[in-house]
Design a protein around this motif. Structure first.
Motif, mmCIF file in Angstrom:
data_model
loop_
_atom_site.group_PDB
_atom_site.id
_atom_site.type_symbol
_atom_site.label_atom_id
_atom_site.label_comp_id
_atom_site.label_asym_id
_atom_site.label_seq_id
_atom_site.Cartn_x
_atom_site.Cartn_y
_atom_site.Cartn_z
ATOM 1 N N UNK A 1 19.441 35.930 67.916
ATOM 2 C CA UNK A 1 20.767 36.379 67.213
ATOM 3 C C UNK A 1 21.418 35.195 66.839
ATOM 4 N N UNK A 2 22.307 35.391 65.701
ATOM 5 C CA UNK A 2 22.967 34.365 65.353
ATOM 6 C C UNK A 2 24.412 34.503 66.171
ATOM 7 N N UNK A 3 25.163 33.535 66.072
ATOM 8 C CA UNK A 3 26.525 33.619 66.949
ATOM 9 C C UNK A 3 27.377 34.877 66.677
ATOM 10 N N UNK A 4 27.505 35.337 65.333
ATOM 11 C CA UNK A 4 28.168 36.360 64.780
ATOM 12 C C UNK A 4 27.459 37.592 65.675
ATOM 13 N N UNK B 1 12.536 50.866 56.138
ATOM 14 C CA UNK B 1 12.754 51.819 57.413
ATOM 15 C C UNK B 1 13.096 51.138 58.643
ATOM 16 N N UNK B 2 12.988 49.737 58.843
ATOM 17 C CA UNK B 2 13.655 49.199 59.986
ATOM 18 C C UNK B 2 14.944 49.058 59.829
ATOM 19 N N UNK B 3 15.519 48.808 58.471
ATOM 20 C CA UNK B 3 16.749 48.322 58.134
ATOM 21 C C UNK B 3 17.670 49.637 58.096
ATOM 22 N N UNK B 4 16.821 50.813 58.202
ATOM 23 C CA UNK B 4 17.630 52.178 57.832
ATOM 24 C C UNK B 4 17.914 52.377 56.600
ATOM 25 N N UNK B 5 17.337 51.906 55.623
ATOM 26 C CA UNK B 5 17.564 52.412 54.048
ATOM 27 C C UNK B 5 17.023 53.418 53.705
ATOM 28 N N UNK C 1 17.175 45.793 69.861
ATOM 29 C CA UNK C 1 17.814 45.011 68.475
ATOM 30 C C UNK C 1 16.977 43.872 68.324
ATOM 31 N N UNK C 2 16.763 43.190 69.334
ATOM 32 C CA UNK C 2 15.711 41.815 69.569
ATOM 33 C C UNK C 2 14.412 42.091 68.676
ATOM 34 N N UNK C 3 13.697 43.023 69.117
ATOM 35 C CA UNK C 3 12.392 43.594 68.608
ATOM 36 C C UNK C 3 12.549 43.838 67.133
ATOM 37 N N UNK C 4 13.743 44.433 66.790
ATOM 38 C CA UNK C 4 13.871 44.818 65.048
ATOM 39 C C UNK C 4 14.095 43.407 64.524
ATOM 40 N N UNK D 1 13.181 40.318 65.197
ATOM 41 C CA UNK D 1 11.935 39.518 65.304
ATOM 42 C C UNK D 1 10.853 40.505 64.162
ATOM 43 N N UNK D 2 10.849 41.536 64.083
ATOM 44 C CA UNK D 2 9.980 42.329 63.389
ATOM 45 C C UNK D 2 10.318 42.111 61.794
ATOM 46 N N UNK D 3 11.575 42.104 61.630
ATOM 47 C CA UNK D 3 12.276 41.870 60.326
ATOM 48 C C UNK D 3 12.146 40.543 59.807
ATOM 49 N N UNK D 4 12.184 39.656 60.619
ATOM 50 C CA UNK D 4 12.091 38.289 60.387
ATOM 51 C C UNK D 4 10.496 37.934 60.037
ATOM 52 N N UNK D 5 9.584 38.480 60.616
ATOM 53 C CA UNK D 5 8.154 38.256 60.633
ATOM 54 C C UNK D 5 7.975 38.720 59.260
ATOM 55 N N UNK D 6 8.234 40.178 58.776
ATOM 56 C CA UNK D 6 8.048 40.800 57.585
ATOM 57 C C UNK D 6 8.639 39.678 56.388
#
Length: 136
Positions: A73-76, A132-136, A107-110, A112-117
């Motif tokens: 996670x970023x600080x924000x 789908x992961x980001x809920x679009x 949330x962490x799994x999402x 990591x998955x988004x970052x790897x994709x």
């Protein structure tokens, strides 16, 4: 979660940028051995050796400690999650510690998955799974 160092019998030393930079210059410019310079300035020999190799090869040397590479996670994002948990508890919908950990884990799994994709496909060619992961 990022790796957390637990001190054992050999505690990690804090690396002071001025001392490390001086030691690298001592080895490169004066021709002193890495082992002797590390012993004189009370630095780790292997760490000094890595910095000396970077200096000799002409790579840019950053003498600052970088703990950001292990963060998910970023600080924000961290502040947003903390604010959410506090707000939920104020609205009498406080999560138990186990539920809070499970929610954070999801949330962490999402993340990591988004970052790897994104690292595989780049930022322009989003596959369907990312939308789908980001809920679009």
């Amino acid at each position: 979660m990022p790796c957390i160092w637990k001190p054992g019998k050999n505690a990690r030393q804090k690396i002071y940028p001025e001392r490390m930079k001086g030691a690298v210059m001592q080895v490169i410019e004066r021709g002193e051995s890495v082992r002797k310079a590390a012993k004189d300035l009370n630095l780790d020999r292997k760490t000094l050796g890595r910095y000396v190799e970077k200096g000799r090869s002409g790579q840019e040397m950053n003498f600052q400690v970088n703990h950001v590479s292990n963060q998910i996670f970023t600080m924000d994002q961290k502040a947003d999650l903390m604010n959410y948990l506090i707000q939920a508890s104020k609205l009498n919908y406080g999560l138990t510690p186990i539920q809070a950990i499970q929610t954070t884990g999801k949330i962490m799994k999402q993340q990591v998955m988004i970052g790897s994709i994104i690292s595989c496909y780049g930022t322009r060619n989003y596959p369907y799974e990312l939308h789908k992961l980001q809920g679009w």
